[in-house]
Design a protein around this motif. Structure first.
Motif, PDB file in Angstrom:
ATOM      1  N   GLY A  31       3.139  49.567   8.394  1.00  0.00           N
ATOM      2  CA  GLY A  31       3.828  50.482   7.497  1.00  0.00           C
ATOM      3  C   GLY A  31       4.826  51.320   8.263  1.00  0.00           C
ATOM      4  N   THR A  32       4.888  52.601   7.943  1.00  0.00           N
ATOM      5  CA  THR A  32       5.856  53.451   8.624  1.00  0.00           C
ATOM      6  C   THR A  32       5.185  54.332   9.662  1.00  0.00           C
ATOM      7  N   THR A  33       3.945  54.012  10.025  1.00  0.00           N
ATOM      8  CA  THR A  33       3.284  54.804  11.060  1.00  0.00           C
ATOM      9  C   THR A  33       3.982  54.566  12.388  1.00  0.00           C
ATOM     10  N   ASP A  34       3.883  55.542  13.278  1.00  0.00           N
ATOM     11  CA  ASP A  34       4.515  55.312  14.581  1.00  0.00           C
ATOM     12  C   ASP A  34       3.467  54.881  15.604  1.00  0.00           C
ATOM     13  N   LEU A  35       2.559  54.044  15.177  1.00  0.00           N
ATOM     14  CA  LEU A  35       1.540  53.538  16.097  1.00  0.00           C
ATOM     15  C   LEU A  35       2.142  52.488  17.007  1.00  0.00           C
ATOM     16  N   GLU A  36       1.510  52.349  18.152  1.00  0.00           N
ATOM     17  CA  GLU A  36       1.877  51.245  19.026  1.00  0.00           C
ATOM     18  C   GLU A  36       1.495  49.947  18.328  1.00  0.00           C
ATOM     19  N   HIS A  37       2.304  48.925  18.447  1.00  0.00           N
ATOM     20  CA  HIS A  37       1.986  47.694  17.725  1.00  0.00           C
ATOM     21  C   HIS A  37       1.018  46.817  18.515  1.00  0.00           C
ATOM     22  N   THR A  38      -0.245  47.239  18.524  1.00  0.00           N
ATOM     23  CA  THR A  38      -1.280  46.436  19.152  1.00  0.00           C
ATOM     24  C   THR A  38      -2.465  46.365  18.212  1.00  0.00           C
ATOM     25  N   PRO A  58      -8.015  55.185   7.039  1.00  0.00           N
ATOM     26  CA  PRO A  58      -7.589  53.874   6.541  1.00  0.00           C
ATOM     27  C   PRO A  58      -6.375  53.957   5.632  1.00  0.00           C
ATOM     28  N   ARG A  59      -6.177  55.123   5.049  1.00  0.00           N
ATOM     29  CA  ARG A  59      -5.116  55.196   4.046  1.00  0.00           C
ATOM     30  C   ARG A  59      -3.763  55.540   4.651  1.00  0.00           C
ATOM     31  N   GLN A  60      -3.696  55.792   5.957  1.00  0.00           N
ATOM     32  CA  GLN A  60      -2.429  56.267   6.505  1.00  0.00           C
ATOM     33  C   GLN A  60      -1.324  55.217   6.440  1.00  0.00           C
TER      34      GLN A  60
END
Lengths: 362, 934, 276, 256
Positions: free
Chosen positions: B645-652, B664-666
């Protein structure tokens, strides 16, 4: 700073990108006297370098894409094509000035004299080889060749791109079906290139740089080379992301970007929207308008144009019917791409002729 | 230059200059290229490791020297000098012998080469001619005679050689005799200095000498370098490249040089020894390096030998930063398999151990998998090997008789307001349904869900006739009897089990009558429950009830249930109806429903939407499928396929699943999603350890090709063992008992509260070789106390015959018992032996602790099981082993050993001629005899 | 003692021939002459001989137009294209020693080149050289066009040049698959998908469905030009070996042959072009 | 950068090889042989002494019954005093083990053994120290069954039955560990504690709560006190010179 980047992303769309490149092309031809001046050219060079440095510094996304090892040749291509365009135009402009003053081109001054190949030619060949070797070695030492994970059909990378030199063709696939964009047009490009010496009967401009004496040859050739090949490669590399969607150069490649794709076939336009009848079941009848349009474009248009435009009449007289016919056909083929592009942007036209039954879509 | 004037295009001098400089640059580039090719980081690590080994060997050598007995050493040196001195007087003799030896050697050589060997060759050639001649039908008599005579001659030569050799051996022996004393002393010295010499050799080997530099020099190192890439080729664990399988090659040990060497436990990375050498990598471990390698567990590119390209993945930000500084690390891109961060490595066990119930040496993974079951992950998500298990939540088939409607609404609306330790996850008031509109809608959904549940619930009436109870005594019973093995409660902080619901606020939830009936007989309410009967007296049950009913949450009690708006409900119903009937049709349909029908309709839709049936038994949803994504090979899903989605998480993967468990809903953040299509996964409010455990288990779910013969638990007795382990997990046996030396979680309380561990539930380490099958079976069917002094009770479970036989089979097979596990063989005692045994029995004072039928020792707190039950309960072989060394069979056992090993200082030396084995057997036979007699 | 030694050394130096004499002795010795057949090329005769008697240089004429040898005129792009081709041939042959075109090994052989093969950098040189060659060939064509050098009598050589351009792209394209990673496989998949749409010859091309006998399609997914190119319906191991052979044998031979013709025609058509 | 590293490495290595290669085996060993006598650890002359006391409310002495075993009952009159916390009137604690955690080297075990008696169904001493490798002699003085159940964690645990009066069992510890609990499973009240150390610098407080550690070589030491109920105290450091006698006191706070 990101306002500027966002603004650029906002302004750049397929149509505006095309428009800008055409304007730039026109300006290049029109103001050749101006920009071939070395001082101005240096400014242009700095401008280009500045733009890239700016992009690299302020856009993480651009930096990531630009630093993909296989995209580095694009920069080599852009700068070398730019430099050599300048070099040829510069010499052409100088020669044109001389010719205008009744002098022969610069090359003429020395072309009658001969020099020994050893050492003059052999020496510069050696030097060029060594320098090229150095460049290649440094390039290889500093940049690893890319290697991703082992091939597997189990998942498809998105975007899947052809090698960079074919990205122009891949871009064409947006507007034309594979049989045209991938087979017919490339064939026509090759055939057209081969045909150049036999069509261009202008005796002037052989063996020296000139523009004025060969306008009619140079402008279409450069239009094809720059607008329909090099800029499309640039577009394909930097602005086509997942799903082959268009992204601004600084826009993140979001896998989930959704773009409106409501393209309509010509037959639907006419039968459904204009005539309000509904599509006939026989596909030949259904596509009759498309056939008419294409037929007119390829058969009706050339005589019409020739009649209306004096320049073309002159050409016809000079070249004879066969050569002229081939020339017009090739021109129209080349023009087919921009025409379809414009139609797509203006009226969301999908196919002019759409017969998916036999994979015949134009 | 030349003496003619010619036309030139270029100035030669300029060209030469350009040529010169560009050639120079080319030369530099070529040197640079060769240097770069030579200078590789892994070589540096090997050099560093040599240094490390060398400095360690130097230290060890110093130690080895200090261990030498120098008095003896000096003496040996003197002896050696003496012996050498003595030899001087024999110099002539030695010289003579040496001369003789040389002469003999010469003669032997001559006899061999001049006489014997040519003749032998001649014989072979003649034999061939003989055969040829016979074939051609020629006369062969002459040839035959020749061969015979040659053979005779060869015999003579052999004899001659033999004689000479004997003489030579004699000389050797004579020489050895003369030198024997010196050689003996030398041998002694060498023996004494063996360690020292070994270490010296090791130091030499790891020194950077001239030879080292030549062998490893640039451009020479193709000859015979000492610095080399090291690898294991794992033929039985091929790597699946889709089109073909290729051999797995791991080169990790090129840098991790000490990974399989003891003694580098505290060395700096990359030279540290594997922390579990007994289990992994070590040659005698279950996962030896040459069979299992590294990457099957750790992941990463086995063939790569550069820090980044072999796809190291850091544990956390801090490590990432460190690696960037130290190794120039970059996040791996476009790599076949990246390494699992070290804290999740246990997940990889699933590749081969996936079909096993628990893995023991992977506690985090075991915990994660247990949580996936007990927290209900597998209710919604299909997970390979975790299918068809008991649902995580209680059955709602008779909810009407158990809970008040208002409670259910408040509870589901916000479970943590009732009890922060509750396992029920939060579906509502989450980040994607907390705006006013969503709140109204969720309230309507909740109300309808509860209406549906109560409409579809059977009636139930608990026993209302409970006696009055004492809270204080209830608390004591609750704590001591073993409830804490499964349930948690906030009064006890030393141990918190979460296998069954937390009871800290149970008084706000249930009625006293229900609790009382439930404790007395849980199956009265739910015939399928796993809750056992604890065999409490009515009074005890009433006490516990009183205690539990005192556990209330006042704040929660005072809260009011969320109010649903019927208009919002009707709107929601229309969103479901519209796709089916169109806008107008939906309105008509709605108008045809009365209020109740509307509640039922929305309730049913909402239950389907949230997948409540994944954890609860609900009427009308008996066969519904879980609503979550299948996770069976989630760990090898391409990162590109995960919706960040639009989270700025690392893509791992790890970042994704961590975030998913955190909130879970973020992933709905910033999105415009219709209410009914929003993410539904509830928030489980996990603590960090549990979260990490689940992440480990999920990351371990991969699609990796492993040949069948490498998979554990499916060969031989494996499947039978797993059946038993399934029962053990399902009934939480390890909540109390140590099984396979794991579990026994309630011991945590004993340890923290300093209670004697021998009062904790027994360790079932050797249960299969210990307990007789019939007794075991009867006991499990009808549990009765063996150790009356224990407060904690083995409860009576409702086991099926299959469960019992699976468990017994499991214990027996685990202890290598042979099917049908029933053979009982004991000896018979003669009269004399019986007398001796009886005396011995008295002498050892067994009855000081052991119960003996009706004779019970005075102090029950130190008592031990009934000896009269031995014959029916225990296996004879086990009794003997137990007598010999109880500690070995059960660490921490209270039973002392009377025959201390190894020094056999028996307290009863006079019986059976002091034969301790006989003594133990006699005691065993006596016990079996006694039991049978009674 | 030292002085004596010094003197001796001086003597030896005094007696020894001058550098010029040495040079002369070498350049006029039998060995030199047998190899080069001419003296140091600083006289017109020797310069002519240098070009005529050297197999590598004899592609050149003895003399060339002054205007034509200018870098600003030719950009040396034709020469560089040729140099890059040679360079690719050499590195390519070296790579063939380490590379096995099979699904089991192809990928990991490339990994080995990256990780530890001595001078595995040749893979980089090969790849970047290939990219550079594509650009160099384009620029060469651009230059020839801009100087109008395709005009009579050089029309046919231009045609050969265009074919060589196509060959260059084909070489690069076939080589793109060989690392056998995702990049390679999907680029080739995208690139070859178009073959399916070849009119009449690809089963998704216009007209293909019309070629049928008794209702049976002759041009189908298993018989069309796409299948022939890939050796299967999709890019697979068969494609790998096909592209390998095309890349290492077929296309280079065609390229070399056409190059020979191209160079020969340059000479025959009057050398580097220039104004009349 | 890399080049520089390797060059340094080269130089260091060259020096190392040069330095070591020169010394012959004989020389090295004889040198060591002559120096061997000097390296053994030697006791010093300094000492540390002090008192351990309890602050706060001193708990009363608990009593328990030993009647379960008639043999035990016979040896006591009435109830028996619990030994967990024993203080004198001033609150000085008995049976506290004081030992050095840091600063001391390793010392060979003394040949004398430590003895642990089981008499009157009680362990005596209740708290004791022992060195690694030193013999522990466990004696049963009672005419009843005792078992000595050593609950060591670092060392090997053991559990020996001693049914005979006068029976002796000898044990040794291999690693330092403090405290090690001993108990008797037959008589639930019986337990005692040992501390296993690699040096002789430990002491157990007497009735008046005092202790003394002798024979310390000059140096800095860290000491702690350990008590059965109150655990390990905060560490205290002390610096001693040869012949010096220093005083260190510990206090524990009683739980109220």
């Amino acid at each position: 700073m990101h306002y500027i980047l966002d603004a650029i992303d906002f302004v750049l769309q397929p149509w505006s990108y095309f428009l800008f490149s055409v304007i730039a092309f026109w300006a290049m031809i029109k103001y050749r006297e101006k920009w071939t001046e070395p001082a101005f050219a240096v400014k242009l060079l700095w401008g280009a370098i500045g733009a890239i440095v700016f992009s690299m510094v302020y856009s993480v996304h651009f930096r990531e894409i630009a630093s993909l090892p296989d995209n580095v040749p694009i920069f080599l291509m852009v700068f070398s094509v730019g430099f050599f365009t300048w070099l040829s135009f510069r010499q052409g402009v100088l020669n044109d000035r001389r010719i205008a003053q009744g002098q022969p081109p610069i090359e003429k001054e020395t072309s009658d004299k001969k020099v020994y190949v050893w050492p003059d030619l052999v020496y510069i060949e050696f030097i060029a080889t060594v320098v090229a070797g150095v460049v290649l070695l440094i390039w290889s030492l500093c940049l690893h060749a890319p290697l991703e994970q082992a091939a597997t059909p189990a998942w498809t990378p998105n975007p899947s791109k052809a090698p960079w030199y074919f990205l122009g063709l891949q871009e064409m696939l947006v507007y034309y079906d594979p049989w045209l964009a991938g087979v017919v047009f490339p064939t026509l490009i090759i055939v057209g290139l081969m045909a150049i010496p036999y069509i261009d009967k202008n005796p002037k401009g052989a063996g020296y740089y000139t523009f004025n004496e060969r306008k009619l040859a140079i402008i279409p050739f450069l239009f094809g080379f720059f607008i329909l090949w090099v800029t499309l490669i640039f577009l394909g590399t930097f602005m086509r992301g997942p799903g082959w969607n268009f992204f601004g150069p600084y826009e993140n490649w979001d896998l989930h970007k959704v773009v409106v794709l409501n393209n309509v076939n010509l037959s639907e336009y006419i039968w459904v929207r204009i005539l309000g009848i509904g599509l006939p079941s026989n596909f030949l009848l259904r596509e009759i308008w498309g056939f008419l349009a294409v037929g007119f474009y390829l058969i009706g248009l050339p005589p019409l144009l020739t009649k209306k435009i004096p320049l073309l009449q002159e050409l016809l007289e000079k070249m004879g019917v066969v050569r002229y016919g081939i020339l017009i056909f090739l021109f129209l083929s080349m023009a087919a791409l921009p025409i379809k592009m414009v139609l797509r942007w203006l009226i969301n036209l999908k196919y002019i002729v759409a017969i998916p039954e036999i994979f015949f879509n134009i | 230059m030349a003496d003619f004037k010619d036309e030139r295009a270029y100035d030669s001098k300029t060209l030469t200059k350009v040529f010169l400089w560009s050639s120079l640059v080319l030369l530099i580039c070529i040197i640079w290229m060769i240097w770069k090719d030579y200078n590789r980081p892994w070589k540096n690590y090997q050099r560093q490791f040599m240094q490390l080994q060398r400095s360690m060997a130097v230290d060890q050598k110093t130690e080895a020297i200090s261990d030498i007995d120098f008095v003896k050493y000096k003496q040996l040196r003197l002896d050696l000098a003496q012996a050498n001195n003595d030899l001087k007087s024999h110099e002539d003799e030695i010289d003579k012998l040496n001369d003789q030896a040389a002469k003999l050697d010469n003669q032997i050589f001559k006899a061999k080469t001049v006489n014997y060997q040519p003749l032998k060759a001649q014989i072979d050639a003649d034999k061939y001619s003989y055969a040829e001649a016979n074939k051609d039908g020629k006369d062969t008599t002459k040839l035959n005679t020749k061969i015979q005579s040659e053979i005779d001659q060869a015999g003579a030569y052999t004899q001659q050689l033999f004689d000479l050799q004997q003489q030579r051996d004699q000389v050797t022996k004579d020489l050895a005799d003369i030198n024997s004393k010196r050689d003996d002393v030398n041998a002694n010295i060498n023996k004494m200095l063996a360690d020292y010499h070994l270490l010296k050799a090791k130091i030499d080997k790891n020194s950077f000498g001239f030879v080292f530099y030549v062998r490893n020099a640039m451009l020479l190192d193709f000859l015979s370098p000492t610095i080399q890439i090291q690898q294991v080729v794992l033929k039985n664990l091929p790597e699946d490249l889709y089109f073909a399988k290729t051999m797995r090659v791991d080169r990790c040990m090129t840098c991790h040089q000490a990974i399989d060497k003891k003694g580098f436990e505290n060395a700096p990375e990359p030279f540290r020894t594997h922390p579990h050498l007994d289990l992994y990598v070590g040659p005698t471990s279950q996962h030896p390096m040459d069979k299992v390698g590294c990457t099957i567990c750790h992941g990463g590119m086995g063939q790569a030998i550069d820090f980044t390209t072999c796809a190291h993945v850091p544990n956390d930000e801090e490590q990432a930063k460190l690696w960037k500084e130290k190794y120039g690390w970059e996040a791996p891109e476009g790599v076949q398999s990246t390494m699992l961060p070290l804290k999740y490595t246990e997940g990889s066990c699933l590749k081969c151990h996936g079909t096993q119930e628990f893995i023991n040496n992977a506690p985090k993974l075991d915990r994660g998998r247990e949580l996936m079951v007990t927290r209900g992950c597998v209710g919604c998500h299909k997970v390979k090997n975790l299918e068809g298990l008991t649902k995580a939540g209680p059955s709602l088939i008779r909810v009407k008789g158990k809970l008040k409607e208002e409670f259910v609404e408040k509870w589901v609306w916000d479970p943590k307001s009732y009890n922060a330790a509750a396992r029920m996850p939060s579906f509502f008031q989450q980040t994607n349904n907390s705006d006013d509109e969503a709140l109204a809608k969720t309230k309507a959904e909740l109300h309808s869900i509860v209406q549906y549940l109560y409409e579809h619930s059977a009636n139930y009436a608990p026993n209302e006739n409970a006696p009055a109870g004492s809270i204080a005594n209830g608390k004591k019973v609750f704590k001591e009897i073993g409830c804490l093995a499964c349930h948690g409660i906030d009064d006890v902080t030393s141990h918190h089990a979460d296998f069954a619901p937390d009871l800290s606020a149970i008084g706000s939830k249930l009625s006293a009558a229900f609790v009382y009936t439930w404790i007395k007989n849980p199956r009265h309410f739910n015939p399928d429950t796993r809750m056992p009967v604890l065999r409490l007296t009515n009074q005890e049950a009433a006490d516990v009830t009183a205690y539990l009913m005192s556990k209330k949450n006042k704040t929660f009690d005072e809260m009011s249930a969320p109010q649903a708006d019927p208009a919002v409900r009707d709107d929601l119903i229309q969103t479901y109806l519209k796709p089916l009937y169109g806008i107008d049709g939906a309105k008509t349909q709605l108008a045809q429903m009365d209020d109740k029908a509307r509640e039922q309709y929305l309730g049913q839709k909402s239950l389907s939407k949230y997948g409540c049936f994944g954890c609860h038994m609900i009427q009308g949803f008996e066969t519904a499928q879980g609503i979550g994504t299948e996770l069976s090979d989630w760990g090898t899903k391409q990162v590109g396929q995960l919706d960040f989605g639009t989270t700025d998480l690392e893509h791992t993967h790890e970042a994704f699943v961590n975030a998913k468990l955190e909130n879970p809903r973020q992933f709905d953040k910033d999105k415009s999603v219709a209410f009914q299509d929003r993410l539904k996964m509830p928030n489980f409010r996990l603590n960090p350890e549990d979260k990490e455990a689940i992440v480990t288990a999920v990351l371990g779910l991969t699609k990796t090709y492993v040949p069948d013969d490498m998979i554990a638990g499916i060969h031989g007795n494996g499947p039978l063992l797993e059946k038993g382990r399934r029962v053990i997990a399902n009934f939480n046996c390890r909540g109390c008992h140590l099984i396979e030396d794991q579990g026994g979680r309630i011991r945590e309380m004993y340890e923290k509260e300093n209670i004697d561990l021998s009062l904790a539930p027994p360790n079932l380490r050797k249960e299969g070789s210990k307990i007789q099958v019939e007794w075991f079976h009867d006991f499990l069917l009808n549990v009765h106390p063996i150790r009356p002094w224990l407060h904690i009770h083995m409860p009576s479970f409702h086991w099926s015959d299959e469960d019992i036989s699976n468990v017994i089979t499991y214990f027996n097979l685990k202890d290598d018992q042979v099917y049908p596990f029933t053979t009982i063989v004991t000896g018979q005692l003669s009269a004399n032996e019986l007398t001796q045994t009886k005396a011995m029995f008295a002498k050892l004072q067994c009855q000081k602790c052991h119960i003996f039928g009706t004779a019970v020792p005075a102090d029950l707190s130190t008592a031990a099981p009934d000896l009269l039950q031995v014959h029916s309960r225990l296996k004879p072989d086990w009794v003997v082993q137990w007598l010999m060394n109880p500690e070995a069979l059960m660490p921490g056992a209270r039973m002392p050993s009377f025959w201390p090993q190894p020094d056999d200082k028996s307290p009863v030396p006079h019986y059976f001629h002091g034969d301790s084995e006989k003594q133990r057997e006699a005691l065993r036979d006596y016990l079996f005899m006694l039991g049978k007699a009674n | 003692m030292l002085d004596k030694l010094k003197k001796k050394i001086d003597e030896i130096f005094a007696q020894s021939p001058s550098p010029e004499a040495v040079k002369k002795a070498i350049a006029e010795g039998q060995v030199w002459k047998s190899i080069f057949r001419h003296g140091y090329p600083d006289t017109p005769r020797n310069r002519v001989m240098a070009v005529l008697s050297n197999v590598f240089l004899h592609l050149h004429p003895v003399k060339a137009r002054h205007s034509g040898v200018k870098m600003s005129y030719t950009w040396c792009m034709g020469g560089l294209s040729f140099f890059l081709f040679l360079n690719l041939t050499v590195t390519g042959i070296l790579l063939m020693f380490y590379y096995r075109p099979t699904a089991e090994y192809a990928y990991y052989d490339i990994v080995a080149l990256r990780e530890h093969v001595p001078l595995g950098i040749m893979r980089e040189i090969h790849r970047w050289g290939a990219h550079a060659m594509v650009i160099a060939v384009w620029l060469h064509m651009f230059r020839v066009f801009m100087t109008g050098s395709y005009k009579p009598p050089r029309e046919f050589n231009w045609v050969i040049g265009v074919i060589l351009l196509v060959i260059t792209l084909l070489l690069s394209f076939t080589g793109y698959l060989l690392p056998w990673d995702q990049l390679a496989m999907w680029a080739i998949t995208v690139g070859t998908n178009m073959a399916r749409a070849t009119p009449f010859m690809g089963y998704e091309g216009p007209g293909a469905s019309m070629i049928q006998i008794g209702g049976v399609h002759l041009v189908n997914g298993g018989s069309d030009i796409h299948f022939a190119l890939l050796g299967g319906h999709f890019v697979s191991e068969a494609t790998l070996i096909r592209f390998y052979v095309l890349h290492c044998v077929v296309v280079p031979i065609v390229a070399a042959t056409l190059m020979a013709i191209h160079f020969w025609r340059v000479r025959k058509d009057g050398g580097i072009s220039g104004p009349l | 950068m890399e080049l520089k590293k390797i060059l340094t490495l080269l130089a260091v290595a060259a020096l190392l090889t040069a330095g070591c290669g020169q010394k012959s085996e004989d020389e090295e060993l004889m040198e060591a042989a002559n120096g061997a006598a000097k390296t053994a650890a030697v006791l010093g002359t300094a000492s540390v002494s002090g008192t351990v006391s309890l602050t706060g409310k001193v708990p009363g002495t608990a009593l328990f019954s030993v009647d379960a075993d008639p043999v035990c009952k016979a040896q006591h009159t009435g109830m028996v005093k619990d030994e967990t916390v024993i203080t004198d009137a001033k609150g000085d604690l008995k049976n506290v083990m004081v030992y050095v955690t840091d600063g001391a080297g390793s010392y060979p075990a003394p040949s004398a053994s430590v003895s642990l008696n089981q008499k009157g169904c009680m362990y005596s001493p209740h708290v004791f120290g022992i060195q690694v490798g030193q013999a522990l002699e466990i004696v049963n003085d009672d005419p009843t069954l005792h078992n000595v159940h050593c609950m060591a964690v670092t060392n090997d645990s053991f559990n020996v039955g001693m049914p005979n009066q006068g029976m002796v069992t000898e044990k040794k510890f291999t690693k330092a560990e403090a405290p090690v609990k001993f108990k008797c499973d037959v008589h639930g009240w019986m337990h005692c504690f040992a501390g296993v150390f690699t040096n002789p610098f430990y002491a157990v407080t007497g009735d008046d709560g005092s202790f003394k550690i002798n024979g310390l070589p000059a140096g800095n030491y860290t000491l702690v006190a350990w008590q059965e109920q109150y655990g390990v105290s905060a560490p205290q450091t002390v610096a001693v010179k040869d012949g010096e006698a220093k005083s260190v006191n510990f206090t524990f706070a009683a739980a109220n």
